[in-house]
Design a protein around this motif. Sequence first.
Motif, PDB file in Angstrom:
ATOM      1  N   SER A 169       0.804  -1.221   0.000  1.00  0.00           N
ATOM      2  CA  SER A 169       0.000   0.000   0.000  1.00  0.00           C
ATOM      3  C   SER A 169       0.839   1.275   0.000  1.00  0.00           C
ATOM      4  O   SER A 169       0.424   2.280  -0.572  1.00  0.00           O
ATOM      5  N   ASP A 210      -0.877   3.237  -2.981  1.00  0.00           N
ATOM      6  CA  ASP A 210      -1.748   4.373  -2.639  1.00  0.00           C
ATOM      7  C   ASP A 210      -1.309   5.680  -3.293  1.00  0.00           C
ATOM      8  O   ASP A 210      -2.133   6.364  -3.904  1.00  0.00           O
ATOM      9  N   PRO A 211      -0.023   6.085  -3.201  1.00  0.00           N
ATOM     10  CA  PRO A 211       0.345   7.331  -3.874  1.00  0.00           C
ATOM     11  C   PRO A 211       0.193   7.254  -5.398  1.00  0.00           C
ATOM     12  O   PRO A 211      -0.163   8.240  -6.042  1.00  0.00           O
ATOM     13  N   ASP A 251      -3.536   7.632  -5.981  1.00  0.00           N
ATOM     14  CA  ASP A 251      -3.961   9.004  -5.685  1.00  0.00           C
ATOM     15  C   ASP A 251      -3.719   9.919  -6.884  1.00  0.00           C
ATOM     16  O   ASP A 251      -4.534  10.797  -7.185  1.00  0.00           O
ATOM     17  N   LEU A 252      -2.592   9.714  -7.564  1.00  0.00           N
ATOM     18  CA  LEU A 252      -2.263  10.541  -8.726  1.00  0.00           C
ATOM     19  C   LEU A 252      -2.959  10.044  -9.995  1.00  0.00           C
ATOM     20  O   LEU A 252      -3.364  10.842 -10.843  1.00  0.00           O
ATOM     21  N   ASP A 272      -5.851   8.401 -10.180  1.00  0.00           N
ATOM     22  CA  ASP A 272      -7.310   8.484 -10.073  1.00  0.00           C
ATOM     23  C   ASP A 272      -7.725   9.603  -9.115  1.00  0.00           C
ATOM     24  O   ASP A 272      -8.339   9.350  -8.082  1.00  0.00           O
ATOM     25  N   PRO A 273      -7.396  10.856  -9.453  1.00  0.00           N
ATOM     26  CA  PRO A 273      -7.683  11.949  -8.513  1.00  0.00           C
ATOM     27  C   PRO A 273      -9.183  12.176  -8.278  1.00  0.00           C
ATOM     28  O   PRO A 273      -9.565  12.731  -7.253  1.00  0.00           O
ATOM     29  N   GLY A 330     -11.360   9.748  -7.917  1.00  0.00           N
ATOM     30  CA  GLY A 330     -11.873   8.669  -7.075  1.00  0.00           C
ATOM     31  C   GLY A 330     -12.852   7.733  -7.767  1.00  0.00           C
ATOM     32  O   GLY A 330     -13.811   7.275  -7.150  1.00  0.00           O
ATOM     33  N   ARG A 372      -9.473  -0.315  -2.811  1.00  0.00           N
ATOM     34  CA  ARG A 372      -8.099  -0.706  -3.116  1.00  0.00           C
ATOM     35  C   ARG A 372      -7.729  -1.893  -2.236  1.00  0.00           C
ATOM     36  O   ARG A 372      -7.895  -1.848  -1.016  1.00  0.00           O
TER      37      ARG A 372
END
Length: 193
Positions: free
Chosen positions: A82, A86-87, A90-91, A93-94, A96, A101
Motif C-alpha cells: 500500500s 496508494d500514492p 492518488d495521482l 485516479d484523482p 476517485g 483498493r
Amino acid sequence: MFQYVLPPQKPEHVGKKCLILDLDETLVHSAFKPVSNADFIIPILIDDKYHNVYVLKRPHVQEFLEKMAAHFELVVFTASVSNYADPVLDLLDPKGFVQYRLYREHCVQYNLNYVKDLSVLGRPLEDCIIIDNNPMAYAFQPSNAIPCATWIDDMEDDELVELQPFLIGLKAIPDVRTVLGVDSDDAYDSVVV
C-alpha cells in the motif's frame, strides 16, 4: 465468522458488476530506474530510506477508469504494498473512480505467487471480472478473468480502449463466467454490444 474484504455495495452500485483491475503492467508501469518521460515520480520509504519510483501511465488509463466507473463498481487489486500503490492511485485516479483498493496483504500466497482470490471480496462470483496481465494472479478463478497484455512503455497501446465495448457488453450477461470461461479467443465474439 468469515469477514469479506470489501464492505457491502454502496446503494449506487447495487446491481452493478464488480470490475477488478490489476495495477502494475496493467494500468501503469513503475521502475526504480529513472525514465525521462515518467508521468509521476513518487518517493517510497523502504528500509528507512526513500527511493524514487518512476511511474508511466498506460495510454487511455484515466479515460478508461472514468468510463468504466459509469458501468461497474471498480476495485484495484494489486500484489504491491500500500505505501507504493496508494500514492500511485492518488495521482492516477484523482477523481476517485476506483471505489476500493486491495493490496498484497489481501492476496493468497500460492506456489510462490500472489493470487487474488475473488471469493474473499463479498461479491457474487458471477458478477466479478478481473483484468490482469499475470495469469497466476487469477489462478483460483480463471473463468472470471480477462487477460491483458503486459504493458511497459508502448505509448501506441490501445488495449484499454479496445476492452471497453466488450466490458460494457458483459453488463447484460447474468454470469460473466459463461463468457469469460470460454477457453479460446471466441470469448470476445460471444458478447453482443
